[in-house]
Write a protein that holds these residues in place. Structure first.
Motif, PDB file in Angstrom:
ATOM      1  N   GLU A  23       0.832  -1.198   0.000  1.00 57.29           N
ATOM      2  CA  GLU A  23       0.000   0.000   0.000  1.00 57.29           C
ATOM      3  C   GLU A  23       0.868   1.249   0.000  1.00 57.29           C
ATOM      4  OE1 GLU A  23      -3.556   2.199   2.565  1.00 57.29           O
ATOM      5  OE2 GLU A  23      -3.108   0.073   2.892  1.00 57.29           O
ATOM      6  N   LEU A  28      -5.265   5.348  -8.107  1.00 57.71           N
ATOM      7  CA  LEU A  28      -5.265   4.256  -7.138  1.00 57.71           C
ATOM      8  C   LEU A  28      -6.085   3.065  -7.609  1.00 57.71           C
ATOM      9  CD1 LEU A  28      -5.495   6.151  -3.744  1.00 57.71           C
ATOM     10  CD2 LEU A  28      -3.531   4.935  -4.692  1.00 57.71           C
ATOM     11  N   ASN A  81       1.059   7.137  -6.616  1.00 59.26           N
ATOM     12  CA  ASN A  81      -0.044   8.076  -6.832  1.00 59.26           C
ATOM     13  C   ASN A  81       0.412   9.517  -6.584  1.00 59.26           C
ATOM     14  OD1 ASN A  81      -2.399   9.538  -4.962  1.00 59.26           O
ATOM     15  ND2 ASN A  81      -3.131   8.760  -6.925  1.00 59.26           N
ATOM     16  N   ARG A 122       0.626   4.188  -2.985  1.00 55.68           N
ATOM     17  CA  ARG A 122       0.281   5.550  -2.589  1.00 55.68           C
ATOM     18  C   ARG A 122       1.408   6.511  -2.970  1.00 55.68           C
ATOM     19  NH1 ARG A 122      -4.432   6.021  -0.298  1.00 55.68           N
ATOM     20  NH2 ARG A 122      -5.374   4.285   0.842  1.00 55.68           N
TER      21      ARG A 122
END
Length: 273
Positions: A206, A220, A213, A210
């Motif tokens: 994760e 996402l 992004n 992120r």
């Protein structure tokens, strides 16, 4: 039979691939009145792809803005036999093995109806974005059962509607009287990461996605589907190479980016060693 569709929410509503091309259906003339789940994904009229039957659905709130607090999904059911001039009730029960709680995590209608003139209808379910979904994936298992209007005697069907006319298609089966839905609010790799993204992006985390992004603008929900076009494959290469260079530059400057454990240096896939 445990293969599932990983589905993402947008704007608080579930995006389900529409089934606009011709689909295989069960007999509707002079046959017993049976009811069964009829969820189909992946139809593509342009390529005459009839899609694939599913008996499971995974949904996630993790790509939605914090203002999104719930979502509505519709699970199709279909019947054999002819359409009726009157509404007909059918029997749907929540399996006690479900971990989602009625009223807290989801809401179902008080009754279930196949409307007059139809041989297909839907079960409307409202899922709530509760705090526990940040750490736990919950399940809702639905079972169709007999009543005075319909039987629920159909157990299995082939996953591919094309299998009846094209034997080369898989003989994998799905359940017809049971449907499982899982719901969460955590970023996860999903079914397509290993096949389409891992070579460029490496092991899923994760923190990594992120970061991607933030520094390169990768959506996402980017890995929520297979890469089927040249542009999508080009985007994978661009995102992967950009972030690989960023990680290398940061390490060279003495600012190594670590995974969430604080020990493992973040790295991209084998395509960008």
């Amino acid at each position: 039979m445990n293969r599932s569709l990983y589905t993402f929410l947008a704007g608080g509503m579930l995006l389900i691939v529409g089934a606009s091309c011709k689909k295989e259906s069960l007999l509707t003339y002079k046959s017993d009145n049976n009811i069964y789940f009829n969820f189909i994904e992946g139809t593509n009229p342009a390529t005459n792809d009839l899609g694939r039957h599913q008996d499971t659905l995974d949904i996630t709130f993790s790509f939605n803005d914090a203002s999104v607090t719930d979502t509505i999904i519709n699970i199709p059911v279909a019947v054999t036999g002819e359409a009726s001039a009157e509404n007909r009730n059918f029997n749907l029960m929540v399996d006690p093995a479900s971990t989602a709680k009625a009223g807290t995590n989801y809401e179902l209608p008080s009754s279930f109806v196949v409307r007059a003139g139809l041989t297909q209808d839907t079960v409307r379910i409202r899922f709530k974005r509760t705090p526990e979904l940040k750490t736990t994936v919950l399940s809702l298992l639905l079972n169709l059962a007999d009543n005075d209007q319909f039987k629920a005697n159909l157990l299995y069907r082939n996953r591919s509607p094309q299998s009846q006319t094209t034997p080369i298609y898989s003989t994998d089966t799905v359940r017809m009287k049971t449907f499982k839905i899982t719901v969460g609010d955590m970023l996860a790799a999903g079914p397509y990461w290993p096949s389409y993204y891992e070579y460029s992006f490496g092991t899923f985390s994760e923190k990594k996605v992120r970061l991607m992004n933030q520094i390169v603008g990768m959506p996402l929900s980017f890995w929520s589907k297979p890469t089927t076009t040249a542009q999508e494959r080009s985007d994978v290469a661009y995102y992967g190479s950009f972030v690989a260079r960023y990680l290398s530059d940061q390490a060279y400057a003495g600012n190594t980016i670590f995974e969430a454990d604080g020990i493992t240096p973040m790295k991209m896939g084998n395509r960008f060693p």
